[in-house]
Design a protein around this motif. Sequence first.
Motif, PDB file in Angstrom:
ATOM      1  N   LYS A   1       0.766  -1.133  -0.043  1.00 27.66           N
ATOM      2  CA  LYS A   1       0.099  -0.012  -0.059  1.00 27.66           C
ATOM      3  C   LYS A   1       0.894   1.032   0.001  1.00 27.66           C
ATOM      4  O   LYS A   1       0.353   2.518  -0.142  1.00 27.66           O
ATOM      5  N   GLY A   2       2.353   1.097   0.052  1.00 28.72           N
ATOM      6  CA  GLY A   2       2.968   2.164   0.012  1.00 28.72           C
ATOM      7  C   GLY A   2       3.735   2.694   1.032  1.00 28.72           C
ATOM      8  O   GLY A   2       4.648   3.499   0.948  1.00 28.72           O
ATOM      9  N   GLY A   3       3.634   2.143   2.271  1.00 30.38           N
ATOM     10  CA  GLY A   3       4.318   2.622   3.317  1.00 30.38           C
ATOM     11  C   GLY A   3       5.802   1.826   3.375  1.00 30.38           C
ATOM     12  O   GLY A   3       6.760   2.431   4.317  1.00 30.38           O
TER      13      GLY A   3
ATOM     14  N   LEU B   1      10.801  -3.670   5.416  1.00 31.90           N
ATOM     15  CA  LEU B   1      11.571  -2.985   6.285  1.00 31.90           C
ATOM     16  C   LEU B   1      11.555  -4.251   7.397  1.00 31.90           C
ATOM     17  O   LEU B   1      12.694  -4.560   8.077  1.00 31.90           O
ATOM     18  N   GLU B   2      10.304  -4.729   7.724  1.00 27.51           N
ATOM     19  CA  GLU B   2      10.103  -5.754   8.556  1.00 27.51           C
ATOM     20  C   GLU B   2      11.011  -6.977   8.190  1.00 27.51           C
ATOM     21  O   GLU B   2      11.959  -7.724   9.140  1.00 27.51           O
ATOM     22  N   PHE B   3      10.929  -7.289   6.952  1.00 22.23           N
ATOM     23  CA  PHE B   3      11.866  -8.688   6.442  1.00 22.23           C
ATOM     24  C   PHE B   3      13.398  -8.141   6.573  1.00 22.23           C
ATOM     25  O   PHE B   3      14.190  -9.031   6.965  1.00 22.23           O
ATOM     26  N   ALA B   4      13.642  -7.031   6.195  1.00 24.66           N
ATOM     27  CA  ALA B   4      15.059  -6.623   6.272  1.00 24.66           C
ATOM     28  C   ALA B   4      15.576  -6.690   7.696  1.00 24.66           C
ATOM     29  O   ALA B   4      16.910  -7.259   7.952  1.00 24.66           O
ATOM     30  N   LEU B   5      14.918  -6.071   8.615  1.00 24.54           N
ATOM     31  CA  LEU B   5      15.069  -6.238   9.918  1.00 24.54           C
ATOM     32  C   LEU B   5      15.162  -7.742  10.571  1.00 24.54           C
ATOM     33  O   LEU B   5      16.370  -8.152  11.252  1.00 24.54           O
ATOM     34  N   ALA B   6      14.255  -8.540  10.192  1.00 18.68           N
ATOM     35  CA  ALA B   6      14.556 -10.079  10.480  1.00 18.68           C
ATOM     36  C   ALA B   6      15.590 -10.606  10.061  1.00 18.68           C
ATOM     37  O   ALA B   6      16.344 -11.549  10.579  1.00 18.68           O
TER      38      ALA B   6
ATOM     39  N   ARG C   1      18.706  -0.993   4.540  1.00 18.54           N
ATOM     40  CA  ARG C   1      19.229   0.000   3.816  1.00 18.54           C
ATOM     41  C   ARG C   1      19.219   1.231   4.749  1.00 18.54           C
ATOM     42  O   ARG C   1      18.186   2.087   4.500  1.00 18.54           O
ATOM     43  N   TRP C   2      20.085   1.484   5.608  1.00 19.88           N
ATOM     44  CA  TRP C   2      19.862   2.709   6.523  1.00 19.88           C
ATOM     45  C   TRP C   2      19.986   4.144   5.606  1.00 19.88           C
ATOM     46  O   TRP C   2      19.386   4.988   6.251  1.00 19.88           O
TER      47      TRP C   2
ATOM     48  N   ALA D   1      12.311   0.821  18.284  1.00 16.59           N
ATOM     49  CA  ALA D   1      13.040  -0.619  18.403  1.00 16.59           C
ATOM     50  C   ALA D   1      14.107  -0.398  16.935  1.00 16.59           C
ATOM     51  O   ALA D   1      15.303  -1.094  17.352  1.00 16.59           O
ATOM     52  N   VAL D   2      13.621   0.042  16.061  1.00 15.26           N
ATOM     53  CA  VAL D   2      14.560   0.201  14.775  1.00 15.26           C
ATOM     54  C   VAL D   2      15.684   1.066  15.055  1.00 15.26           C
ATOM     55  O   VAL D   2      16.931   0.674  14.840  1.00 15.26           O
TER      56      VAL D   2
END
Length: 242
Positions: A149-151, A156-161, A219-220, A233-234
């Motif tokens: 939906k564009g957020g 990001l959750e996948f990258a964090l995991a 990708r910070w 948390a991030v």
Amino acid sequence: MVSQVSSKDEIREKVWSRLQEQKVARFPGAEGRIPNFIGAEACARVISQIQFWKKAKVLKVNPDSPQRAIRQKALEEGKIIYMDVPRLHSDKPFIELDPKRLKCSAYVASSIKGAAKFGRPVNLEEVRKIDLIVCGSVAVNRKGARVGKGGGYSDLEFALAAELGAVDARTTVVTTVHDLQVVRGAIPMTAHDVPVDVVVTPTRVLRAPRARRRPRGIRWEDLDAAQLAAMPAVAAHRRREA
């Protein structure tokens, strides 16, 4: 079907319009969200018959309405689920739903309100190894490219995991959508976008070739100070990495 589109926004608008025109989007409509489509429950029945589902013990499932039946099915089968806190706005950004600990029915726990009330908020380090990710989409194609939906929070959750070791190359990523959300044309993908391995609709299962490399971490440079401040948390993980 959608073809020859040049941007994600165009794809979203065309798919949202098509779902509305064909009257397959449930209340409150498709636009601006992961559409809750007629047939979402059938997707839960289809996915539960696939071998990767049967083997999976720990799942990460998005909190959107069209995936509720999948969350319920997983809990009924004794699988542990992680749901993200909306927009990761918490120092404990995931909710763990463990059927052995729940003091409510799987139906209640599968809702956003039920998960928030009866689930256990956990920090990043508490997330277990994830066997299967189920994500919602606005559109997806046969090559596994998807549009949310564009957020950008699903990616990001996948990258964090991935940074934490909770997901790896063996983790299957599947999306469940209405058949009208499967588009014919190309979907533009960036380096932080996560392709899916499998597309499940109420009528079929499409396996995508894993042609694109998955993100191996955050990708910070794509996150600004305001975004980090909104995701404690991030931000804390970033400070530890630094």
